[in-house]
Design a protein around this motif. Sequence first.
Motif, short mmCIF file in Angstrom:
data_model
loop_
_atom_site.label_atom_id
_atom_site.label_comp_id
_atom_site.label_asym_id
_atom_site.label_seq_id
_atom_site.Cartn_x
_atom_site.Cartn_y
_atom_site.Cartn_z
N LEU A 48 0.81 -1.20 0.00
CA LEU A 48 0.00 0.00 0.00
C LEU A 48 0.86 1.27 0.00
O LEU A 48 1.83 1.38 0.75
N VAL A 49 0.48 2.24 -0.83
CA VAL A 49 1.17 3.53 -0.87
C VAL A 49 0.22 4.66 -0.50
O VAL A 49 0.60 5.83 -0.50
N ASN A 50 -1.04 4.33 -0.20
CA ASN A 50 -2.04 5.28 0.28
C ASN A 50 -2.45 6.32 -0.77
O ASN A 50 -2.81 7.44 -0.46
N VAL A 51 -2.33 5.92 -2.04
CA VAL A 51 -2.84 6.72 -3.15
C VAL A 51 -3.73 5.77 -3.95
O VAL A 51 -3.24 4.85 -4.59
N ALA A 52 -5.04 6.00 -3.86
CA ALA A 52 -6.00 5.02 -4.38
C ALA A 52 -5.73 4.58 -5.81
O ALA A 52 -5.65 3.38 -6.10
N ASP A 53 -5.58 5.51 -6.74
CA ASP A 53 -5.39 5.15 -8.15
C ASP A 53 -4.09 4.37 -8.36
O ASP A 53 -4.04 3.42 -9.14
N LEU A 54 -3.04 4.80 -7.64
CA LEU A 54 -1.75 4.12 -7.79
C LEU A 54 -1.80 2.73 -7.17
O LEU A 54 -1.25 1.77 -7.74
N ASP A 55 -2.46 2.61 -6.01
CA ASP A 55 -2.61 1.30 -5.40
C ASP A 55 -3.36 0.35 -6.35
O ASP A 55 -3.01 -0.82 -6.49
N GLN A 56 -4.40 0.89 -7.00
CA GLN A 56 -5.16 0.05 -7.93
C GLN A 56 -4.32 -0.33 -9.15
O GLN A 56 -4.39 -1.45 -9.65
N CYS A 57 -3.53 0.61 -9.62
CA CYS A 57 -2.66 0.34 -10.76
C CYS A 57 -1.69 -0.79 -10.45
O CYS A 57 -1.53 -1.73 -11.25
N PHE A 58 -1.03 -0.71 -9.29
CA PHE A 58 -0.11 -1.78 -8.89
C PHE A 58 -0.86 -3.11 -8.73
O PHE A 58 -0.36 -4.16 -9.13
N ALA A 59 -2.05 -3.04 -8.16
CA ALA A 59 -2.83 -4.26 -7.94
C ALA A 59 -3.21 -4.92 -9.26
O ALA A 59 -3.18 -6.14 -9.39
N ASP A 60 -3.58 -4.12 -10.26
CA ASP A 60 -3.93 -4.67 -11.56
C ASP A 60 -2.73 -5.35 -12.22
O ASP A 60 -2.87 -6.40 -12.87
N ILE A 61 -1.56 -4.75 -12.07
CA ILE A 61 -0.35 -5.35 -12.63
C ILE A 61 -0.05 -6.68 -11.94
O ILE A 61 0.28 -7.68 -12.57
N VAL A 62 -0.18 -6.67 -10.60
CA VAL A 62 0.04 -7.90 -9.82
C VAL A 62 -0.89 -9.01 -10.29
O VAL A 62 -0.49 -10.15 -10.52
N ASP A 63 -2.15 -8.66 -10.44
CA ASP A 63 -3.15 -9.64 -10.84
C ASP A 63 -2.85 -10.22 -12.22
O ASP A 63 -2.87 -11.44 -12.42
N THR A 64 -2.58 -9.34 -13.17
CA THR A 64 -2.33 -9.79 -14.54
C THR A 64 -1.04 -10.61 -14.65
O THR A 64 -1.01 -11.66 -15.29
N PHE A 65 0.02 -10.13 -13.99
CA PHE A 65 1.29 -10.86 -14.06
C PHE A 65 1.19 -12.22 -13.37
O PHE A 65 1.67 -13.23 -13.90
N ASN A 66 0.61 -12.26 -12.17
CA ASN A 66 0.53 -13.52 -11.43
C ASN A 66 -0.30 -14.56 -12.18
O ASN A 66 -0.04 -15.76 -12.09
N HIS A 67 -1.33 -14.09 -12.89
CA HIS A 67 -2.10 -15.02 -13.71
C HIS A 67 -1.23 -15.55 -14.85
O HIS A 67 -1.27 -16.75 -15.17
#
Length: 225
Positions: A48-67
Amino acid sequence: MSLCWCCCPSDPDSAGEREPLMSPQSARQLRRPTEVMAMKDGRIAAKLVNVADLDQCFADIVDTFNHQQENYITLCESIRLLKECCQCNTLVDCFQRLQLEHCDFSIKLDMQGYNFSLSVQPKQSIPKQLQLAQQHTKQLCVSTKSIIAADPKLQEMINSVVQAEDKHLETVKLVNDSYQEQMRRLSNVKDNFMEVKRAKQLSHVYKELAHSVLKDIAELAGITV
């Protein structure tokens, strides 16, 4: 009996003071993972970096890469099982050996775009080895296609966030927080960028293997991909 290959080209479709690691549950929802894996050649995670859009951006990358990474593991296992089944060192040798050892059957590798499968005729009394080869080939196809299909979207997301790395660091610095919290957030975002860059390197390796498989299949089918 000669081995018949058919083809039809087409287009493919922390511990201590660190914040908890995050992994996306869906494209627009975050969840705390039950297990963190950050192996050198494995899954990635974001903090978490406490910036909503950036947190979501990192999360989307994590999700796509891990898949994609999951499909890479499946691809490697499918290759291993197919080679083990045929007792061969290469995929090409596997399919050729199947024909030699089962000359009473018509064995055909059908390829349409990025889709491929191993068909056996007649369908009655198919030997166990051929049945296993069909199953492994099917899984090989699914994982190969999934790796390649995920790559454009993944690279676009990674390039977009990395190109704006300095801007994102400044945004995190501006979060209204205590000095200690700010230092924590900055450390987290820097760790995230390291993970994202690692994902980019690993994704290239995954894609290369997938394309290598397609090349082997295509050579057997007499086409170029």
